[in-house]
Design an enzyme around this catalytic site. Sequence first.
Site, PDB file in Angstrom:
ATOM      1  CE  LYS A  48      -3.595   2.629   0.765  1.00  0.00           C
ATOM      2  NZ  LYS A  48      -4.430   2.935  -0.396  1.00  0.00           N
ATOM      3  CG  LEU A  76      -3.077   8.499  -0.959  1.00  0.00           C
ATOM      4  CD1 LEU A  76      -2.108   9.652  -1.264  1.00  0.00           C
ATOM      5  CD2 LEU A  76      -2.528   7.200  -1.544  1.00  0.00           C
ATOM      6  CB  CYS A 131      -2.994   8.853  -5.499  1.00  0.00           C
ATOM      7  SG  CYS A 131      -4.556   8.732  -4.632  1.00  0.00           S
ATOM      8  CE  LYS A 166      -0.312   2.401  -9.831  1.00  0.00           C
ATOM      9  NZ  LYS A 166      -0.901   1.714  -8.686  1.00  0.00           N
ATOM     10  N   GLY A 245      -7.225  -2.936 -15.043  1.00  0.00           N
ATOM     11  CA  GLY A 245      -8.316  -3.716 -15.630  1.00  0.00           C
ATOM     12  C   GLY A 245      -8.054  -5.189 -15.866  1.00  0.00           C
TER      13      GLY A 245
HETATM   14  C1  FMN Z   1      -9.207   0.470  -3.334  1.00  0.00           C
HETATM   15  C2  FMN Z   1      -7.997   0.875  -4.111  1.00  0.00           C
HETATM   16  C3  FMN Z   1      -6.915   1.443  -3.464  1.00  0.00           C
HETATM   17  C4  FMN Z   1      -5.767   1.825  -4.185  1.00  0.00           C
HETATM   18  N1  FMN Z   1      -4.706   2.353  -3.523  1.00  0.00           N
HETATM   19  C5  FMN Z   1      -3.574   2.669  -4.217  1.00  0.00           C
HETATM   20  C6  FMN Z   1      -2.416   3.158  -3.539  1.00  0.00           C
HETATM   21  O1  FMN Z   1      -2.376   3.301  -2.324  1.00  0.00           O
HETATM   22  N2  FMN Z   1      -1.322   3.466  -4.307  1.00  0.00           N
HETATM   23  C7  FMN Z   1      -1.287   3.325  -5.671  1.00  0.00           C
HETATM   24  O2  FMN Z   1      -0.257   3.606  -6.299  1.00  0.00           O
HETATM   25  N3  FMN Z   1      -2.374   2.835  -6.328  1.00  0.00           N
HETATM   26  C8  FMN Z   1      -3.498   2.509  -5.637  1.00  0.00           C
HETATM   27  N4  FMN Z   1      -4.578   2.007  -6.306  1.00  0.00           N
HETATM   28  C9  FMN Z   1      -4.511   1.847  -7.780  1.00  0.00           C
HETATM   29  C10 FMN Z   1      -4.144   0.420  -8.182  1.00  0.00           C
HETATM   30  O3  FMN Z   1      -2.878   0.060  -7.687  1.00  0.00           O
HETATM   31  C11 FMN Z   1      -4.152   0.272  -9.706  1.00  0.00           C
HETATM   32  O4  FMN Z   1      -3.219   1.150 -10.277  1.00  0.00           O
HETATM   33  C12 FMN Z   1      -5.518   0.582 -10.319  1.00  0.00           C
HETATM   34  O5  FMN Z   1      -6.563   0.137  -9.481  1.00  0.00           O
HETATM   35  C13 FMN Z   1      -5.687  -0.046 -11.703  1.00  0.00           C
HETATM   36  O6  FMN Z   1      -5.519  -1.452 -11.667  1.00  0.00           O
HETATM   37  P1  FMN Z   1      -6.755  -2.497 -11.493  1.00  0.00           P
HETATM   38  O7  FMN Z   1      -7.771  -2.142 -12.528  1.00  0.00           O
HETATM   39  O8  FMN Z   1      -6.132  -3.855 -11.653  1.00  0.00           O
HETATM   40  O9  FMN Z   1      -7.270  -2.278 -10.099  1.00  0.00           O
HETATM   41  C14 FMN Z   1      -5.735   1.629  -5.594  1.00  0.00           C
HETATM   42  C15 FMN Z   1      -6.837   1.051  -6.232  1.00  0.00           C
HETATM   43  C16 FMN Z   1      -7.961   0.675  -5.531  1.00  0.00           C
HETATM   44  C17 FMN Z   1      -9.112   0.036  -6.258  1.00  0.00           C
END
Ligand code: FMN
Length: 306
Positions: A48, A76, A131, A166, A245
């Site tokens: 996280k 966050l 973020c 990122k 995704g």
């Molecule tokens: C509930 C939630 C919390 C997230 N927290 C973070 C985070 O703390 N730091 C970060 O870089 N990305 C965070 N993300 C983004 C994910 O790491 C990822 O980049 C984004 O969800 C797209 O990928 P996915 O479609 O597989 O979820 C978060 C996503 C979700 C859904």
Amino acid sequence: MVRKTPLLAVEIAGLQMKNPLILASGILDTYAETMLRIAEHAGAVVTKSVGIEERKGYENPVIFEFKHGVLNAMGLPNPGIEKFGEEMKKLRECRAPIIGSIFGKDEREFVLLARKMEMYGAAAVELNLSCPHASGYGMEVGRDPVLVKSIVSAVKEAVKVPVFVKLTPNVTDIVSLGLAAEEGGADAVVAINTVRGLRIDIEFKRSVLSAGIGGYSGPGILPIGLRCVFELKRALKIPIIGCGGISTWENVIEYLMAGASAVEVGTALREDAGLFKKLERGVKKYMERKGYESVEEVVAIAHRNR
Ligand SMILES: Cc1cc2nc3c(=O)[nH]c(=O)nc-3n(C[C@H](O)[C@H](O)[C@H](O)COP(=O)(O)O)c2cc1C
């Protein structure tokens, strides 16, 4: 035939991974216990995002699930870097590399956090410059190529471990951000974080999230993530880690073909904690069926076949 290295093994900036499947930041990765479980089948695990101070995050509701994915604006929440050291200690026994995700508001904070993560034993750091919903952090810093470059180069000077950056898709030109990260000395970029989005509750006549606009993730953003990776691959020399995704092994192959050397998976795990095992099996079977001998052979193949 005797294969020297396992079929799915990949290496990014010196990080040895048994497969190209990485746990994305923010999902099941605040506590060591869940990270250790995921690491049994993942090639690496991102923590996280952690900042200097403890943050409680926004009031509920912070997450809204619907047919096409998830909208979140958590704000966050994290225990702060000092306390997070306790989780990192428990991760020392983990065989998969742990990538420490950090967020800060300026160079000084990023450097301090990166040094701590390195000291805790992180195999790499991932700078959350993306973020979409925390004022003063994330995307607000990561949308400016000049800031991206200076933060990355400051962190690169401060730590020995590889630095991943990122990126946010919430810009007109993600390539300029990728190039800025590369010029700053980044070892890899991760694309993408969530896409800014909104849903309205028509009974309460307001956003479904307490913070208003949130970040959209899950299957609906797959084409956006793939497009970003494809564009970045055309311009960058450093490796790209695809994210956004992914819910099936076919999606993983798509990302590799678009130019990703590995992928991160987040939202889909909320429904299926055993997903990494299935993805690993699916990708392996596909590669065997097609006669590929390494993941590298698949990377960016779609660029050659147009
Ligand atoms: C509930 C939630 C919390 C997230 N927290 C973070 C985070 O703390 N730091 C970060 O870089 N990305 C965070 N993300 C983004 C994910 O790491 C990822 O980049 C984004 O969800 C797209 O990928 P996915 O479609 O597989 O979820 C978060 C996503 C979700 C859904």
